[in-house]
Design a protein around this motif. Structure first.
Motif, PDB file in Angstrom:
ATOM      1  N   LEU A   1       0.834  -1.207   0.000  1.00 57.50           N
ATOM      2  CA  LEU A   1       0.000   0.000   0.000  1.00 57.50           C
ATOM      3  C   LEU A   1       0.868   1.256   0.000  1.00 57.50           C
ATOM      4  O   LEU A   1       0.563   2.236  -0.698  1.00 57.50           O
ATOM      5  N   TRP A   2       1.937   1.250   0.760  1.00 55.72           N
ATOM      6  CA  TRP A   2       2.809   2.427   0.825  1.00 55.72           C
ATOM      7  C   TRP A   2       3.522   2.665  -0.497  1.00 55.72           C
ATOM      8  O   TRP A   2       3.626   3.809  -0.968  1.00 55.72           O
ATOM      9  N   LEU A   3       4.004   1.592  -1.119  1.00 54.84           N
ATOM     10  CA  LEU A   3       4.673   1.754  -2.408  1.00 54.84           C
ATOM     11  C   LEU A   3       3.679   2.216  -3.472  1.00 54.84           C
ATOM     12  O   LEU A   3       4.003   3.062  -4.315  1.00 54.84           O
ATOM     13  N   ALA A   4       2.463   1.691  -3.433  1.00 57.56           N
ATOM     14  CA  ALA A   4       1.437   2.110  -4.390  1.00 57.56           C
ATOM     15  C   ALA A   4       1.143   3.600  -4.253  1.00 57.56           C
ATOM     16  O   ALA A   4       0.994   4.319  -5.250  1.00 57.56           O
ATOM     17  N   ALA A   5       1.071   4.094  -3.021  1.00 52.39           N
ATOM     18  CA  ALA A   5       0.823   5.521  -2.793  1.00 52.39           C
ATOM     19  C   ALA A   5       1.945   6.369  -3.390  1.00 52.39           C
ATOM     20  O   ALA A   5       1.686   7.397  -4.030  1.00 52.39           O
ATOM     21  N   ALA A   6       3.185   5.942  -3.194  1.00 53.03           N
ATOM     22  CA  ALA A   6       4.318   6.698  -3.734  1.00 53.03           C
ATOM     23  C   ALA A   6       4.299   6.696  -5.265  1.00 53.03           C
ATOM     24  O   ALA A   6       4.554   7.725  -5.902  1.00 53.03           O
ATOM     25  N   LEU A   7       3.971   5.563  -5.864  1.00 53.82           N
ATOM     26  CA  LEU A   7       3.939   5.472  -7.324  1.00 53.82           C
ATOM     27  C   LEU A   7       2.869   6.381  -7.925  1.00 53.82           C
ATOM     28  O   LEU A   7       3.107   7.060  -8.927  1.00 53.82           O
ATOM     29  N   LEU A   8       1.682   6.408  -7.345  1.00 48.61           N
ATOM     30  CA  LEU A   8       0.614   7.259  -7.890  1.00 48.61           C
ATOM     31  C   LEU A   8       0.933   8.733  -7.700  1.00 48.61           C
ATOM     32  O   LEU A   8       0.584   9.565  -8.550  1.00 48.61           O
ATOM     33  N   GLY A   9       1.629   9.069  -6.624  1.00 45.73           N
ATOM     34  CA  GLY A   9       2.093  10.443  -6.479  1.00 45.73           C
ATOM     35  C   GLY A   9       3.075  10.816  -7.580  1.00 45.73           C
ATOM     36  O   GLY A   9       3.021  11.925  -8.129  1.00 45.73           O
ATOM     37  N   GLY A  10       3.944   9.869  -7.929  1.00 44.02           N
ATOM     38  CA  GLY A  10       4.879  10.110  -9.025  1.00 44.02           C
ATOM     39  C   GLY A  10       4.178  10.258 -10.369  1.00 44.02           C
ATOM     40  O   GLY A  10       4.577  11.077 -11.204  1.00 44.02           O
ATOM     41  N   VAL A  11       3.110   9.492 -10.578  1.00 46.11           N
ATOM     42  CA  VAL A  11       2.334   9.592 -11.820  1.00 46.11           C
ATOM     43  C   VAL A  11       1.746  10.988 -11.978  1.00 46.11           C
ATOM     44  O   VAL A  11       1.752  11.566 -13.079  1.00 46.11           O
ATOM     45  N   ALA A  12       1.231  11.547 -10.897  1.00 39.26           N
ATOM     46  CA  ALA A  12       0.635  12.883 -10.951  1.00 39.26           C
ATOM     47  C   ALA A  12       1.642  13.930 -11.412  1.00 39.26           C
ATOM     48  O   ALA A  12       1.278  14.923 -12.058  1.00 39.26           O
ATOM     49  N   ILE A  13       2.913  13.723 -11.101  1.00 42.32           N
ATOM     50  CA  ILE A  13       3.964  14.641 -11.531  1.00 42.32           C
ATOM     51  C   ILE A  13       4.406  14.331 -12.960  1.00 42.32           C
ATOM     52  O   ILE A  13       4.537  15.225 -13.804  1.00 42.32           O
ATOM     53  N   LEU A  14       4.607  13.047 -13.268  1.00 40.09           N
ATOM     54  CA  LEU A  14       5.153  12.643 -14.567  1.00 40.09           C
ATOM     55  C   LEU A  14       4.259  13.062 -15.725  1.00 40.09           C
ATOM     56  O   LEU A  14       4.747  13.516 -16.772  1.00 40.09           O
ATOM     57  N   VAL A  15       2.953  12.946 -15.570  1.00 36.94           N
ATOM     58  CA  VAL A  15       2.056  13.215 -16.693  1.00 36.94           C
ATOM     59  C   VAL A  15       2.055  14.685 -17.096  1.00 36.94           C
ATOM     60  O   VAL A  15       1.702  15.024 -18.224  1.00 36.94           O
ATOM     61  N   THR A  16       2.481  15.571 -16.209  1.00 34.60           N
ATOM     62  CA  THR A  16       2.522  16.998 -16.555  1.00 34.60           C
ATOM     63  C   THR A  16       3.612  17.299 -17.585  1.00 34.60           C
ATOM     64  O   THR A  16       3.631  18.400 -18.159  1.00 34.60           O
TER      65      THR A  16
END
Length: 398
Positions: free
Chosen positions: A167-182
């Motif tokens: 769950l913790w790794l999943a949270a970090a990955l989705l936070g990274g996605v929010a930045i990467l897509v910009t």
């Protein structure tokens, strides 16, 4: 060059979302127990069902919002950010306030509603690119396959350390996605329809029902393996979460690595052979996994199923792009993911129910038989409407 760069970035976004999602699967039994459940099979089934129920309900809204506003990136940022918060909350809140498992399922619905927006609209952005529909959907497919292939073994190893670690790794990955897509150019066509009009895409293009049907049954088998397949390997061969993740990778590795070339192949030869013939063989492969008498043969069958899945998946998604108008792509892909989510949901609900009532062998027979049945039913429609080779397929080299 810009198209290739954006294709790579979007593939990384899709892979990250799927990686985060699949992290939870190999240790699903231990995870739901840590979150307050008293059973593994039933609780695991409902934990997965809560997420995919949210997928079904919310994905059309994400797609229609994207088409109606003429934007993709802001909605992906919102979805990925919300999913990151959802995963982190699942890891913290149950223990912090002694939340019941029913409350956990409510949190899971919120997390799923956000996740599907990031996932579906990232694939839609790949649809917006030039360079060949099969090639672009092959990039989506290899991202899906890579995310799931890596997520299974990593999630299994993490689960053995701590059931909540995925769950913790999943949270970090989705936070990274929010930045990467910009970093990706938003190529969504200018908005020309209202939200209500955007939602009616299937009425304007009824032939979309054909790839939707194949997407439903393909995801059914994926959902089946996520729950029933995982528990089958652990029960029949005595595997732990870590080894189970490695067995699942036998499917996901070829499924990932072959998506791009298979998608490009469908640009050259059309969609009929990859979708129809591939689905018939795929269903037979699923049944073969369930009847394999040894672990080695079962793993070999999983590899075969992965190869066949790589043949079917990108061609099916490319068919959606072939058929949909450019201004409808967000909603058209949302529809595909809606039916896919229903299929995934059915995979572990029906698969889990059949496995509980009649055993794993019967469950594998049902899953593979349904894949074969839909191919037999849809083949005449494919040929009559010439859907396998629609006019205007872009086979550019971008």
């Amino acid at each position: 060059m810009t198209v290739r760069r954006d294709r790579t970035l979007l593939a990384a976004v899709v892979a990250s979302v799927l990686f985060a999602q699949v992290l939870l699967y190999p240790g699903i039994g231990d995870l739901v127990t840590a979150l307050g459940a008293t059973t593994e099979l039933d609780a695991g089934m409902w934990f997965l069902a809560a997420e995919f129920g949210a997928f079904v309900c919310c994905v059309p809204l994400w797609g229609a919002l994207s088409d109606a506003t003429g934007k993709r990136v802001p909605w992906i940022v919102l979805g990925a950010g919300g999913a990151a918060v959802g995963y982190a909350t699942l890891a913290v809140l149950p223990a912090a306030i002694d939340l019941t498992f029913g409350g956990v399922l409510v949190l899971r619905v919120f997390q799923g509603a956000a996740t599907i927006g990031a996932f579906s609209l990232a694939i839609t952005m790949l649809m917006d690119l030039e360079g060949g529909h099969g090639k672009n959907m092959g990039a989506a497919g290899i991202a899906i396959g890579t995310g799931t292939a890596l997520g299974a073994p990593v999630g299994g190893q993490l689960s053995e350390l701590d059931p909540l670690a995925p769950l913790w790794l999943a949270a970090a990955l989705l936070g990274g996605v929010a930045i990467l897509v910009t970093l990706v150019e938003d190529r969504a066509p200018a908005a020309t329809r209202s939200l209500r009009a955007a939602l009616s895409v299937t009425r304007r293009t009824p032939t979309l029902s054909v790839p939707y049907a194949f997407g439903l049954i393909d995801r059914f088998t994926a959902g089946f393996f996520a729950l029933v397949g995982t528990l089958y390997f652990q029960d029949a061969f005595g595997l732990g979460p870590g080894d189970t993740g490695l067995v699942l990778m036998a499917f996901f590795a070829p499924f990932a690595l072959l998506q791009y070339p298979m998608g490009a192949l469908s640009d050259r030869i059309g969609r009929t052979i990859p979708v129809v013939v591939g689905s018939l063989c795929y269903g037979g492969g699923v049944i073969a996994v369930g009847v394999a008498p040894t672990l080695g043969l079962a793993v070999a069958a999983m590899v075969l199923v992965g190869v066949l899945g790589a043949l079917v998946a990108p061609a099916t998604m490319a068919l959606v792009t072939d058929l949909a108008d450019a201004s409808d792509r967000g909603t058209a892909m949302a529809g595909f993911n809606l039916f896919g989510s229903i299929g995934f949901l059915g995979g572990f609900l029906l698969g889990g129910t059949v496995a509980s009532a009649a055993g794993f062998g019967a469950a594998f027979l049902v899953a593979g038989g349904l894949e074969i049945a839909i191919a037999l039913v849809a083949a005449p429609i494919f040929l009559r409407l010439s859907l396998g080779d629609p006019p205007g397929v872009d086979t550019g080299e971008a």
